[in-house]
Motif scaffolding. Structure first.
Motif, short mmCIF file in Angstrom:
data_model
loop_
_atom_site.label_atom_id
_atom_site.label_comp_id
_atom_site.label_asym_id
_atom_site.label_seq_id
_atom_site.Cartn_x
_atom_site.Cartn_y
_atom_site.Cartn_z
N TYR A 1 0.82 -1.22 0.00
CA TYR A 1 0.00 0.00 0.00
C TYR A 1 0.85 1.27 0.00
N ALA A 2 1.97 1.24 0.72
CA ALA A 2 2.83 2.43 0.75
C ALA A 2 3.40 2.71 -0.65
N SER A 3 3.86 1.68 -1.33
CA SER A 3 4.37 1.86 -2.70
C SER A 3 3.24 2.25 -3.66
N LEU A 4 2.04 1.72 -3.42
CA LEU A 4 0.90 2.06 -4.28
C LEU A 4 0.54 3.54 -4.14
N ILE A 5 0.53 4.05 -2.92
CA ILE A 5 0.22 5.47 -2.71
C ILE A 5 1.29 6.35 -3.35
N ALA A 6 2.56 5.97 -3.17
CA ALA A 6 3.65 6.75 -3.76
C ALA A 6 3.58 6.71 -5.29
N THR A 7 3.20 5.55 -5.86
CA THR A 7 3.11 5.45 -7.31
C THR A 7 1.97 6.30 -7.86
N ILE A 8 0.83 6.29 -7.18
CA ILE A 8 -0.30 7.13 -7.60
C ILE A 8 0.09 8.60 -7.54
N LEU A 9 0.77 8.99 -6.47
CA LEU A 9 1.20 10.38 -6.34
C LEU A 9 2.22 10.74 -7.40
N LEU A 10 3.13 9.82 -7.72
CA LEU A 10 4.13 10.06 -8.76
C LEU A 10 3.48 10.22 -10.12
N TYR A 11 2.57 9.31 -10.46
CA TYR A 11 1.90 9.39 -11.76
C TYR A 11 1.06 10.66 -11.87
N ALA A 12 0.39 11.03 -10.78
CA ALA A 12 -0.41 12.26 -10.82
C ALA A 12 0.48 13.48 -11.00
N GLY A 13 1.59 13.52 -10.27
CA GLY A 13 2.50 14.66 -10.39
C GLY A 13 3.15 14.75 -11.75
N VAL A 14 3.62 13.61 -12.27
CA VAL A 14 4.26 13.61 -13.59
C VAL A 14 3.26 13.98 -14.69
N ALA A 15 2.04 13.42 -14.59
CA ALA A 15 1.02 13.74 -15.58
C ALA A 15 0.66 15.23 -15.54
N LEU A 16 0.54 15.78 -14.34
CA LEU A 16 0.22 17.20 -14.21
C LEU A 16 1.35 18.06 -14.74
N PHE A 17 2.59 17.71 -14.41
CA PHE A 17 3.72 18.49 -14.87
C PHE A 17 3.88 18.41 -16.39
N CYS A 18 3.83 17.20 -16.92
CA CYS A 18 4.05 17.03 -18.36
C CYS A 18 2.90 17.62 -19.18
N GLY A 19 1.66 17.32 -18.80
CA GLY A 19 0.53 17.82 -19.57
C GLY A 19 0.40 19.33 -19.51
N CYS A 20 0.40 19.89 -18.31
CA CYS A 20 0.27 21.34 -18.17
C CYS A 20 1.50 22.07 -18.67
N GLY A 21 2.68 21.49 -18.45
CA GLY A 21 3.90 22.12 -18.94
C GLY A 21 3.95 22.19 -20.45
N HIS A 22 3.51 21.13 -21.11
CA HIS A 22 3.49 21.11 -22.57
C HIS A 22 2.54 22.16 -23.11
N GLU A 23 1.34 22.24 -22.56
CA GLU A 23 0.37 23.22 -23.04
C GLU A 23 0.79 24.65 -22.68
N ALA A 24 1.45 24.82 -21.53
CA ALA A 24 1.93 26.15 -21.17
C ALA A 24 3.03 26.63 -22.12
N LEU A 25 3.89 25.73 -22.54
CA LEU A 25 4.92 26.09 -23.51
C LEU A 25 4.30 26.47 -24.86
N SER A 26 3.27 25.73 -25.26
CA SER A 26 2.56 26.08 -26.50
C SER A 26 1.90 27.44 -26.39
N GLY A 27 1.31 27.74 -25.23
CA GLY A 27 0.72 29.06 -25.02
C GLY A 27 1.77 30.16 -25.02
N THR A 28 2.96 29.86 -24.50
CA THR A 28 4.04 30.84 -24.53
C THR A 28 4.45 31.18 -25.95
N VAL A 29 4.51 30.18 -26.80
CA VAL A 29 4.82 30.42 -28.21
C VAL A 29 3.79 31.34 -28.84
#
Length: 278
Positions: A27-55
């Motif tokens: 369960y501890a690894s499962l919680i950390a994995t969910i948090l990691l996937y959520a953070g990476v998805a938020l960073f990558c998805g929002c970061g990509h769209e933010a860079l496109s908006g900057t252009v």
């Protein structure tokens, strides 16, 4: 009566199987994995769209033109950052799976299934390797978080000026891209508060959306840092468990060997007494 007893035994067997399966989930690894996937998805998805908006903002309101292909300008850097985001998303998706597998192999259910020997011999090296990698990745995500805060700060300044246009109505404030190192010193690209272009930029959805997307990307990077810290705690606990299991295995081996020696000595003495009696 017998059918009811068989049904009760079957239900009891299914319940025990479910309890054993639930007990084998890290369960501890499962919680950390969910948090990691959520953070990476938020960073990558929002970061990509933010860079496109900057252009879009640079082309529409600052009139920045993309240079030749071989030149290293701001648009080329943005494209490089996008490819880095693709690599980060793929790499940490695989890394999260590997950490989950490592967590499964150090739980009690998997230990009972495969035995202590395989876990204590291979698990120590695997746990130590993952601890080192996770610590390096945690430092890397700290750097990413600090780097992501820079565009948030820049957009916050622009957004604050736009929100207080009535206060700065008498002043002539200019946003010069040379101050941020986006363009060269000889290339003057700026927008002032008393121009129509500045008002259109403030009223546009690109500025507000890009600003909030960078904030979400910063939050995702922070979540990834927290996930790495959580993984470090889990891996350290697994390392301690595997180390104790190895010591326990050695103790059991020594104990069984001593018991076997005592049994052999007792058998030898019994045979000697029997021979002496006969």
């Amino acid at each position: 009566m017998e059918e009811n007893m068989e049904e009760g035994q079957t239900q009891k067997g299914c319940l025990e199987c479910c309890i054993k399966c639930l007990g084998g989930i890290p369960y501890a690894s499962l919680i950390a994995t969910i948090l990691l996937y959520a953070g990476v998805a938020l960073f990558c998805g929002c970061g990509h769209e933010a860079l496109s908006g900057t252009v879009t903002i640079l082309e529409s309101y600052f009139e920045v033109v993309k240079g030749p292909v071989e030149s290293l300008d701001v648009f080329t850097m943005i494209d490089i950052f996008k490819y880095v985001i693709y690599g980060v998303a793929a790499a940490f998706f695989v890394y999260g799976i590997l950490l989950m597998v490592e967590g499964f192999f150090t739980t009690g259910a998997i230990r009972d299934l495969y035995g202590d020997f395989k876990i204590t011999t291979c698990g120590r090296c695997v746990s130590a390797w993952f601890i080192m990698l996770t610590y390096i990745f945690m430092l890397a995500w700290l750097g990413v978080t600090a780097f992501t805060s820079l565009p948030v700060f820049m957009y916050f300044n622009i957004w604050t000026i736009c929100q207080n246009t009535t206060v700065t109505e008498g002043a002539n404030l200019c946003l010069d891209l040379r101050q941020f190192g986006i363009v060269t010193l000889t290339d003057e690209k700026k927008v002032c508060t008393n121009t129509e272009k500045f008002m259109r930029m403030c009223d546009s959805t690109e500025l507000d959306m890009t600003f909030h997307l960078f904030i979400c990307a910063l939050a995702g990077a922070g979540a990834a840092v927290i996930a790495m810290v959580h993984y470090l705690m889990v891996l350290s606990a697994n390392w301690a468990y595997v180390k104790d299991a190895c010591r326990m295995q050695k103790y059991e081996d020594i104990k069984s060997k001593e018991e076997q020696e005592l049994h052999d000595i007792h058998s030898t003495r019994s045979k000697e007494r029997l021979n002496a009696y006969t």
